[in-house]
Design a protein around this motif. Structure first.
Motif, PDB file in Angstrom:
ATOM      1  N   ASP A 115       0.855  -1.251  -0.158  1.00 46.25           N
ATOM      2  CA  ASP A 115       0.160  -0.130   0.067  1.00 46.25           C
ATOM      3  C   ASP A 115       0.717   1.222   0.068  1.00 46.25           C
ATOM      4  OD1 ASP A 115      -2.428  -1.558   0.025  1.00 46.25           O
ATOM      5  OD2 ASP A 115      -2.413  -1.411   2.274  1.00 46.25           O
ATOM      6  N   LEU A 116       2.040   1.139   0.670  1.00 53.59           N
ATOM      7  CA  LEU A 116       2.787   2.224   0.873  1.00 53.59           C
ATOM      8  C   LEU A 116       3.418   2.640  -0.538  1.00 53.59           C
ATOM      9  CD1 LEU A 116       4.176   4.522   2.477  1.00 53.59           C
ATOM     10  CD2 LEU A 116       5.979   2.745   3.144  1.00 53.59           C
ATOM     11  N   TYR A 117       3.808   1.474  -0.959  1.00 57.60           N
ATOM     12  CA  TYR A 117       4.555   1.683  -2.668  1.00 57.60           C
ATOM     13  C   TYR A 117       3.454   2.184  -3.694  1.00 57.60           C
ATOM     14  CZ  TYR A 117       6.280   0.178  -6.992  1.00 57.60           C
ATOM     15  OH  TYR A 117       6.776   0.317  -8.396  1.00 57.60           O
ATOM     16  N   MET A 118       2.327   1.728  -3.493  1.00 58.37           N
ATOM     17  CA  MET A 118       1.260   2.306  -4.355  1.00 58.37           C
ATOM     18  C   MET A 118       0.927   3.698  -4.342  1.00 58.37           C
ATOM     19  SD  MET A 118       0.850  -0.106  -6.264  1.00 58.37           S
ATOM     20  CE  MET A 118      -0.365   0.389  -7.290  1.00 58.37           C
ATOM     21  N   SER A 119       1.031   4.211  -2.667  1.00 54.47           N
ATOM     22  CA  SER A 119       0.828   5.512  -2.631  1.00 54.47           C
ATOM     23  C   SER A 119       1.949   6.451  -2.970  1.00 54.47           C
ATOM     24  CB  SER A 119       0.975   5.825  -0.851  1.00 54.47           C
ATOM     25  OG  SER A 119      -0.410   4.992  -0.557  1.00 54.47           O
ATOM     26  N   SER A 120       3.154   5.901  -2.995  1.00 54.94           N
ATOM     27  CA  SER A 120       4.368   6.506  -3.463  1.00 54.94           C
ATOM     28  C   SER A 120       4.289   6.651  -4.921  1.00 54.94           C
ATOM     29  CB  SER A 120       5.648   5.940  -3.187  1.00 54.94           C
ATOM     30  OG  SER A 120       5.864   4.795  -3.748  1.00 54.94           O
ATOM     31  N   ILE A 121       3.923   5.870  -5.363  1.00 56.23           N
ATOM     32  CA  ILE A 121       3.560   5.965  -6.981  1.00 56.23           C
ATOM     33  C   ILE A 121       2.669   6.910  -7.367  1.00 56.23           C
ATOM     34  CG2 ILE A 121       2.798   4.624  -9.175  1.00 56.23           C
ATOM     35  CD1 ILE A 121       5.593   3.713  -8.099  1.00 56.23           C
ATOM     36  N   SER A 122       1.528   6.769  -6.617  1.00 61.82           N
ATOM     37  CA  SER A 122       0.454   7.875  -6.800  1.00 61.82           C
ATOM     38  C   SER A 122       0.978   9.216  -6.547  1.00 61.82           C
ATOM     39  CB  SER A 122      -0.972   7.564  -5.847  1.00 61.82           C
ATOM     40  OG  SER A 122      -1.853   8.572  -6.065  1.00 61.82           O
ATOM     41  N   ASN A 123       1.676   9.483  -5.403  1.00 62.48           N
ATOM     42  CA  ASN A 123       2.199  10.941  -5.344  1.00 62.48           C
ATOM     43  C   ASN A 123       3.004  11.196  -6.386  1.00 62.48           C
ATOM     44  OD1 ASN A 123       0.812  10.948  -2.731  1.00 62.48           O
ATOM     45  ND2 ASN A 123       2.352  10.008  -1.503  1.00 62.48           N
ATOM     46  N   ARG A 124       3.899  10.327  -6.707  1.00 62.20           N
ATOM     47  CA  ARG A 124       4.922  10.677  -7.767  1.00 62.20           C
ATOM     48  C   ARG A 124       4.186  11.181  -9.011  1.00 62.20           C
ATOM     49  NH1 ARG A 124       7.677   5.737  -6.785  1.00 62.20           N
ATOM     50  NH2 ARG A 124       9.354   6.198  -5.270  1.00 62.20           N
ATOM     51  N   MET A 125       2.960  10.498  -9.368  1.00 58.67           N
ATOM     52  CA  MET A 125       2.351  10.811 -10.484  1.00 58.67           C
ATOM     53  C   MET A 125       1.598  12.147 -10.153  1.00 58.67           C
ATOM     54  SD  MET A 125       1.021   9.934 -13.509  1.00 58.67           S
ATOM     55  CE  MET A 125       1.804   7.846 -13.498  1.00 58.67           C
ATOM     56  N   ASN A 126       0.940  12.235  -8.859  1.00 66.83           N
ATOM     57  CA  ASN A 126       0.579  13.657  -8.658  1.00 66.83           C
ATOM     58  C   ASN A 126       1.411  14.710  -9.013  1.00 66.83           C
ATOM     59  OD1 ASN A 126      -2.084  12.403  -7.976  1.00 66.83           O
ATOM     60  ND2 ASN A 126      -1.354  12.433  -5.901  1.00 66.83           N
ATOM     61  N   GLU A 127       2.707  14.817  -8.441  1.00 64.47           N
ATOM     62  CA  GLU A 127       3.655  15.561  -8.672  1.00 64.47           C
ATOM     63  C   GLU A 127       3.945  15.936 -10.198  1.00 64.47           C
ATOM     64  OE1 GLU A 127       5.276  17.710  -6.538  1.00 64.47           O
ATOM     65  OE2 GLU A 127       4.039  16.693  -4.812  1.00 64.47           O
ATOM     66  N   ILE A 128       4.023  14.841 -10.828  1.00 63.67           N
ATOM     67  CA  ILE A 128       4.226  15.065 -12.401  1.00 63.67           C
ATOM     68  C   ILE A 128       2.871  15.768 -12.954  1.00 63.67           C
ATOM     69  CG2 ILE A 128       4.419  13.832 -14.462  1.00 63.67           C
ATOM     70  CD1 ILE A 128       5.846  11.628 -13.056  1.00 63.67           C
ATOM     71  N   MET A 129       1.900  15.413 -12.510  1.00 60.81           N
ATOM     72  CA  MET A 129       0.580  16.033 -13.192  1.00 60.81           C
ATOM     73  C   MET A 129       0.471  17.447 -12.664  1.00 60.81           C
ATOM     74  SD  MET A 129      -0.780  13.920 -15.020  1.00 60.81           S
ATOM     75  CE  MET A 129      -2.103  14.991 -15.603  1.00 60.81           C
ATOM     76  N   LYS A 130       0.894  17.655 -11.529  1.00 59.73           N
ATOM     77  CA  LYS A 130       1.107  19.141 -10.940  1.00 59.73           C
ATOM     78  C   LYS A 130       2.057  20.114 -11.893  1.00 59.73           C
ATOM     79  CE  LYS A 130       2.299  21.576  -6.695  1.00 59.73           C
ATOM     80  NZ  LYS A 130       3.013  21.547  -5.309  1.00 59.73           N
ATOM     81  N   THR A 131       3.179  19.412 -11.972  1.00 59.34           N
ATOM     82  CA  THR A 131       4.211  20.205 -13.007  1.00 59.34           C
ATOM     83  C   THR A 131       3.716  20.447 -14.221  1.00 59.34           C
ATOM     84  OG1 THR A 131       6.007  19.148 -11.614  1.00 59.34           O
ATOM     85  CG2 THR A 131       6.664  20.079 -13.639  1.00 59.34           C
ATOM     86  N   LEU A 132       3.096  19.205 -14.999  1.00 60.59           N
ATOM     87  CA  LEU A 132       2.459  19.894 -16.129  1.00 60.59           C
ATOM     88  C   LEU A 132       1.386  20.459 -16.279  1.00 60.59           C
ATOM     89  CD1 LEU A 132       2.763  15.910 -17.251  1.00 60.59           C
ATOM     90  CD2 LEU A 132       4.296  17.568 -17.976  1.00 60.59           C
ATOM     91  N   THR A 133       0.417  20.709 -15.176  1.00 56.69           N
ATOM     92  CA  THR A 133      -0.636  21.417 -15.212  1.00 56.69           C
ATOM     93  C   THR A 133      -0.037  22.944 -14.979  1.00 56.69           C
ATOM     94  OG1 THR A 133      -1.895  19.810 -13.976  1.00 56.69           O
ATOM     95  CG2 THR A 133      -2.574  22.103 -13.998  1.00 56.69           C
ATOM     96  N   ILE A 134       0.992  23.092 -14.200  1.00 56.56           N
ATOM     97  CA  ILE A 134       1.673  24.508 -14.055  1.00 56.56           C
ATOM     98  C   ILE A 134       2.103  25.023 -15.416  1.00 56.56           C
ATOM     99  CG2 ILE A 134       3.417  25.605 -12.749  1.00 56.56           C
ATOM    100  CD1 ILE A 134       2.797  24.108 -10.442  1.00 56.56           C
ATOM    101  N   ILE A 135       2.749  24.295 -16.070  1.00 60.49           N
ATOM    102  CA  ILE A 135       3.466  24.524 -17.454  1.00 60.49           C
ATOM    103  C   ILE A 135       2.343  25.081 -18.378  1.00 60.49           C
ATOM    104  CG2 ILE A 135       4.765  23.540 -19.217  1.00 60.49           C
ATOM    105  CD1 ILE A 135       6.591  22.104 -17.410  1.00 60.49           C
ATOM    106  N   THR A 136       1.400  24.002 -18.311  1.00 61.76           N
ATOM    107  CA  THR A 136       0.154  24.348 -19.216  1.00 61.76           C
ATOM    108  C   THR A 136      -0.437  25.578 -19.145  1.00 61.76           C
ATOM    109  OG1 THR A 136       0.192  21.904 -19.558  1.00 61.76           O
ATOM    110  CG2 THR A 136      -2.013  23.421 -20.115  1.00 61.76           C
ATOM    111  N   THR A 137      -0.636  26.067 -17.691  1.00 63.22           N
ATOM    112  CA  THR A 137      -1.329  27.068 -17.156  1.00 63.22           C
ATOM    113  C   THR A 137      -0.501  28.319 -17.529  1.00 63.22           C
ATOM    114  OG1 THR A 137      -2.372  25.994 -15.287  1.00 63.22           O
ATOM    115  CG2 THR A 137      -2.365  28.309 -15.352  1.00 63.22           C
TER     116      THR A 137
END
Length: 319
Positions: free
Chosen positions: A245-267
């Motif tokens: 569960d911790l591993y899946m959460s870390s993967i999800s957090n990494r994905m969220n960080e990536i999406m956050k970065t991409l969203t900021i760049i897009t904005t």
């Protein structure tokens, strides 16, 4: 390879296979160990001991589940022994086949087993094991098999700690594969221990006359060891589930960080794209197109917009 020990009146001797039948008839206590037996040695099981063909067939086919069967004159026991220590790969185990009566123990295994070598050497140099009865010899073998699982379970705990440390260092499938393989091996290990617990349950019944009352405590000790293994396996399984569960959460957090970065760049790019889109239209009457410094002013304006957005995102702690 076959080796034979005979005990009578306080004396232990190595005997040749051709006199096994004689020793059985004289009611001597015997231990016959067959390691990777050939056809001639297999015949001893049927000709000297007259074991049931089904039990001999089980020995030949291997890949048997732990069990105990009553054949009137003897009991046939199958126990699974752990082989190898590479838990990140598929769990490997072997079988030891045991024929036991009131006067003999016959062990059959298709690979070298250190625990059998240790017990055999001890039985050769001291009469202590045979003096307590053939059931105590059986206890010594079974205790060695069960105790051999504790280093395995301890290693599982170490592997889980290693996996937890690697979760935040790696973002590939290596960690996931380790978790999945270890979880699979733990389920297999629990299945093996469950079957061997049933064997001990049979031994601890008071109507099981093969076990003498004074030796019953020793088999209760093996049962306690099995229950400790169960507790450890269940604890580590829960830890491994939490690690997954911790591993899946870390993967999800990494994905969220990536999406956050991409969203900021897009904005940031959106208003700039709007401006370039407007001035990319091919209308003739756009006054700014003929301005001498319009291109540089537009670039500067776009830069200011981008800078303002970056400062705003930092103020909001989005960057």
């Amino acid at each position: 390879m076959i080796r034979c020990l005979s005990y009578s009146q306080g004396e232990i001797v190595d005997i040749e296979p051709n006199i096994i039948s004689e020793k059985i008839n004289n009611k001597n206590l015997l231990w016959v160990d067959l390691e990777n037996p050939n056809d001639f040695e297999i015949k001893i099981l049927s000709e000297s001991f007259r074991f049931h063909p089904l039990t001999i067939e089980d020995c030949l086919h291997r890949k048997q589940r732990s069990k105990i069967e009553d054949y009137q004159n003897y009991y046939f026991i199958v126990m699974n022994v752990f082989k190898g220590r590479k838990l990140e790969k598929e769990f490997i185990n072997s079988e030891i086949f045991i024929f036991v009566s009131k006067t003999y123990v016959v062990t059959v295994h298709w690979s070298k087993m250190e625990l059998i070598d240790v017990i055999y050497k001890k039985a050769t140099v001291t009469t202590n094991i045979f003096e307590r009865g053939i059931d105590f010899l059986l206890y010594s073998i079974m205790d060695g098999v069960i105790d051999d699982y504790f280093p395995v379970v301890d290693e599982i705990g170490e592997k889980i700690d290693e996996i937890e440390e690697g979760i935040f260092k790696k973002d590939d499938n290596v960690v996931y594969n380790k978790i999945f393989t270890l979880k699979k091996n733990m389920l297999k290990l629990r299945k093996i221990i469950t079957a061997q617990r049933e064997i001990l349950n049979t031994f601890l019944r008071h109507d099981f006359t093969l076990i003498k009352e004074e030796n019953r405590l020793y088999f209760m000790d093996i049962y306690d060891h099995i229950m400790r293994l169960f507790d450890l396996i269940d604890t580590y399984y829960d830890l491994l589930t939490g690690t997954l569960d911790l591993y899946m959460s870390s993967i999800s957090n990494r994905m969220n960080e990536i999406m956050k970065t991409l969203t900021i760049i897009t904005t940031i790019m959106m208003p700039l794209t709007l401006i370039t889109g407007i001035y990319g239209m091919n209308f003739k009457n756009m006054p700014e197109l003929n301005t001498e410094y319009g291109y540089f002013v537009t670039l500067a304006f776009m830069g200011l917009i981008a800078l303002w957005e970056i400062l705003y995102f930092k103020k909001k702690k989005w960057l």
